[in-house]
Enzyme design. Structure first.
Site, short mmCIF file in Angstrom:
data_model
loop_
_atom_site.label_atom_id
_atom_site.label_comp_id
_atom_site.label_asym_id
_atom_site.label_seq_id
_atom_site.Cartn_x
_atom_site.Cartn_y
_atom_site.Cartn_z
N LYS A 118 4.38 8.50 12.12
CA LYS A 118 3.31 8.91 11.19
C LYS A 118 2.37 9.91 11.85
O LYS A 118 1.88 10.82 11.19
CB LYS A 118 2.52 7.71 10.69
CG LYS A 118 3.37 6.87 9.77
CD LYS A 118 2.62 6.06 8.77
CE LYS A 118 3.61 5.64 7.70
NZ LYS A 118 3.29 4.52 6.91
N LYS A 201 13.37 7.40 5.78
CA LYS A 201 13.23 6.35 4.76
C LYS A 201 12.47 6.87 3.54
O LYS A 201 11.69 7.82 3.65
CB LYS A 201 12.56 5.10 5.35
CG LYS A 201 11.08 5.15 5.46
CD LYS A 201 10.49 3.74 5.60
CE LYS A 201 8.97 3.85 5.54
NZ LYS A 201 8.29 2.72 5.03
N LYS A 204 6.27 6.19 -0.15
CA LYS A 204 5.33 6.56 -1.23
C LYS A 204 4.72 7.92 -0.97
O LYS A 204 4.48 8.68 -1.88
CB LYS A 204 4.14 5.59 -1.25
CG LYS A 204 4.43 4.19 -1.52
CD LYS A 204 3.08 3.46 -1.58
CE LYS A 204 3.24 2.02 -1.21
NZ LYS A 204 3.22 1.80 0.24
N1 AQP Z 1 12.28 2.72 2.10
C1 AQP Z 1 12.10 1.40 2.19
N2 AQP Z 1 13.17 0.57 2.23
C2 AQP Z 1 13.02 -0.78 2.32
N3 AQP Z 1 11.81 -1.37 2.37
C3 AQP Z 1 10.71 -0.57 2.34
N4 AQP Z 1 9.40 -0.84 2.37
C4 AQP Z 1 8.70 0.32 2.29
N5 AQP Z 1 9.54 1.36 2.22
C5 AQP Z 1 10.80 0.85 2.25
C6 AQP Z 1 8.86 -2.20 2.47
O1 AQP Z 1 7.84 -2.34 1.50
C7 AQP Z 1 6.84 -3.21 2.02
C8 AQP Z 1 5.50 -2.59 1.86
O2 AQP Z 1 5.41 -1.44 2.66
P1 AQP Z 1 4.02 -0.69 2.73
O3 AQP Z 1 3.80 0.04 1.48
O4 AQP Z 1 2.93 -1.61 3.07
O5 AQP Z 1 4.18 0.25 3.97
P2 AQP Z 1 5.25 1.29 4.34
O6 AQP Z 1 6.46 0.59 4.87
O7 AQP Z 1 4.59 2.28 5.25
O8 AQP Z 1 5.61 1.98 2.94
P3 AQP Z 1 5.68 3.48 2.57
O9 AQP Z 1 6.20 3.55 1.17
O10 AQP Z 1 6.42 4.26 3.61
O11 AQP Z 1 4.14 3.90 2.52
P4 AQP Z 1 3.44 5.17 3.13
O12 AQP Z 1 4.24 6.36 2.73
O13 AQP Z 1 2.07 5.19 2.56
O14 AQP Z 1 3.40 4.94 4.61
C9 AQP Z 1 7.20 -3.49 3.47
O15 AQP Z 1 7.82 -4.76 3.54
C10 AQP Z 1 8.17 -2.40 3.80
O16 AQP Z 1 9.09 -2.82 4.79
#
Ligand code: AQP
Length: 339
Positions: A118, A201, A204
Site C-alpha cells: 500500500k 488482488k 475497493k
Molecule cells: N480480493 C479479495 N479476495 C478475497 N478476500 C478479500 N478481502 C478483501 N479483498 C479480497 C477480504 O475482505 C475482508 C475485508 O477486507 P477489508 O475491506 O477490511 O480490507 P482489504 O483486504 O484491504 O480490502 P480492499 O478491498 O483491498 O480495500 P482497500 O482497497 O481499501 O485496501 C477481509 O477478510 C479481506 O481478506
C-alpha cells in the site's frame, strides 16, 4: 497454553474505504454468514477506524459505513444472531490498540507485506496509522477474546501477527489472558484477483472500476466487466492442473466455483474445452443471479439510513458488554490505575 478455556467466538471486519467488491463478498461476507449459528458467537464489524488510515471524505465515509452494514444485512447477517456494529462506536478498540502498540515490535510491523504494497515507494508520506493498522486489528480481535477469524488470504499475515501480540502480552505479564486466535481461510476464492491483472488482488480502492465487480453493479455492468476481463486465448483445460500458469483463467474458474458452491474441479469437469465465448457469459449470468438479490436489498436498506444506524447502535451496546470487562482486566494486568 490451550485455547479451550475460551468461548468459541468469531470476530471479523470490513473497512468502509469504498464500495464492497466481489472479493469482500466471497473472501469474507459469504463465509461470515456461513459461520452464523454454527456453534460460534459471531461478531461482525465495520472497521471505520481502519478506513481513515488513508484519507476519507467525511460525508462519504458515513455513507460507505452504512453501505458495508447494508452489505452484511443484505447478504444474510442477522443482527439478532450476530453482533453487528461499527468500530468507532466502541472506544475500547482504540484503547486496546494503544496498549498493543506498546507490545508489538517495530521489526514485526516492518515485515507486513500489505503495508509495503500500500505504501509502495511513498512510505515516508503515508499515515502513521497505516503502519500501525495491524496492531489495531489485533485489538479488534482480542478485545472479544475471539478464537476464530474468517478472512481472505491477504489478511493471513495480520492474524499471525495478532497471535504474536497475544503470546508476547501473555508472556510479558505472565498471564494466560489472550487466546491464540486461528485464521479461517478455506474455500476456492480466498484471493479474488483483479479482472485486468491476475497477479493483483481485487480491491475497493483499485484505480479502475473495470478491474472489480462492485456489489452494487447492475447486470449490464457485470456482463461487460467479465466480457472485458483479461484472459489468455486458450480454452479451459481438461484438468485443474492445466490452469497452473494461467492466473486470470484460474481466477474466473475460482469465482464461478465460489459463487456456485462447487469445487474448481467440478467447474473444469463441466467446462473442459470451453472457450471464453461460452464461459464468460455463463459466469456473468451466474454472478447476476447470485448478486442481484443482494444489491436490490442493499438499495432498499440504504434508503432508510436511520434504520441502519439503529442496528449499528444496538450492536455497539452489545459489543461493549463483552469488550468493556476485557479492557478493564487488561488495564489491571498492565498496571494502569482505575479509581
Ligand atoms: N480480493 C479479495 N479476495 C478475497 N478476500 C478479500 N478481502 C478483501 N479483498 C479480497 C477480504 O475482505 C475482508 C475485508 O477486507 P477489508 O475491506 O477490511 O480490507 P482489504 O483486504 O484491504 O480490502 P480492499 O478491498 O483491498 O480495500 P482497500 O482497497 O481499501 O485496501 C477481509 O477478510 C479481506 O481478506
Amino acid at each position: 497454553m490451550t485455547e479451550t478455556k475460551f468461548t468459541p467466538r468469531v470476530f471479523s471486519g470490513i473497512k468502509p474505504s469504498g464500495g464492497l467488491t466481489l472479493g469482500n463478498y466471497l473472501g469474507a461476507i459469504k463465509r461470515f454468514v456461513g459461520m452464523q449459528g454454527a456453534g460460534f458467537e459471531t461478531i461482525y464489524c465495520v472497521v471505520d477506524l481502519h478506513a481513515i488510515t488513508v484519507w476519507q471524505d467525511p460525508a462519504e465515509l458515513k455513507t460507505a459505513t452504512r453501505e458495508v452494514a447494508a452489505g452484511y444485512l443484505a447478504s444474510g447477517i442477522d443482527p439478532e444472531k450476530s453482533i453487528l456494529f461499527n468500530q468507532a462506536q466502541v472506544h475500547e478498540h482504540a484503547e486496546l490498540g494503544w496498549i498493543f502498540n506498546c507490545v508489538a515490535r517495530v521489526g514485526w510491523m516492518n515485515r507486513m507485506t500489505q503495508f509495503k504494497d500500500k505504501a509502495g515507494s511513498n512510505a515516508e508520506k503515508v499515515s502513521l496509522g497505516l503502519y500501525a493498522y495491524p496492531s489495531l486489528m489485533a485489538a479488534d480481535i482480542l478485545l472479544y477474546h475471539a478464537t476464530h477469524v474468517p478472512v481472505g488470504e491477504d489478511q493471513k499475515q495480520h492474524v499471525e501477527l495478532t497471535r504474536d501480540i497475544a503470546a508476547k502480552f501473555n508472556h510479558d505479564f505472565k498471564v494466560d489472558f489472550f487466546p491464540l486466535t486461528s485464521p479461517v481461510i478455506e474455500g476456492p476464492a480466498m484471493r479474488v484477483m483483479n479482472l485486468r491483472d491476475g497477479t493483483k488482488k481485487m480491491s475497493k480502492s483499485g484505480e479502475s472500476d473495470m478491474e472489480r465487480i462492485n456489489m452494487t453493479d447492475d447486470a449490464d455492468a457485470i456482463a461487460k466487466k467479465f466480457k472485458k476481463a483479461r484472459t489468455d486465448p486458450e480454452p479451459l483445460p481438461e484438468t485443474l492442473d492445466g490452469l497452473k500458469d494461467r492466473p486470470e483463467a484460474r481466477n474466473l474458474v475460482d469465482i464461478y466455483s465460489a459463487l456456485n458452491d462447487m469445487t474448481p474441479e467440478a467447474v473444469i469437469a463441466e467446462y473442459a474445452g470451453a472457450g471464453w465465448g461460452r464461459f464468460k457469459p455463463a459466469l456473468a449470468d451466474l454472478a447476476v443471479d447470485k448478486l442481484a438479490p443482494i444489491s436490490t436489498e442493499m438499495e432498499r436498506l440504504m434508503n432508510d439510513p436511520a434504520e441502519i444506524d439503529r442496528v449499528l447502535g444496538r450492536g455497539a451496546v452489545r459489543a461493549r458488554e463483552i469488550a468493556a470487562p476485557i479492557l478493564k482486566q487488561t488495564y489491571d494486568i498492565v498496571g494502569l490505575l482505575r479509581s
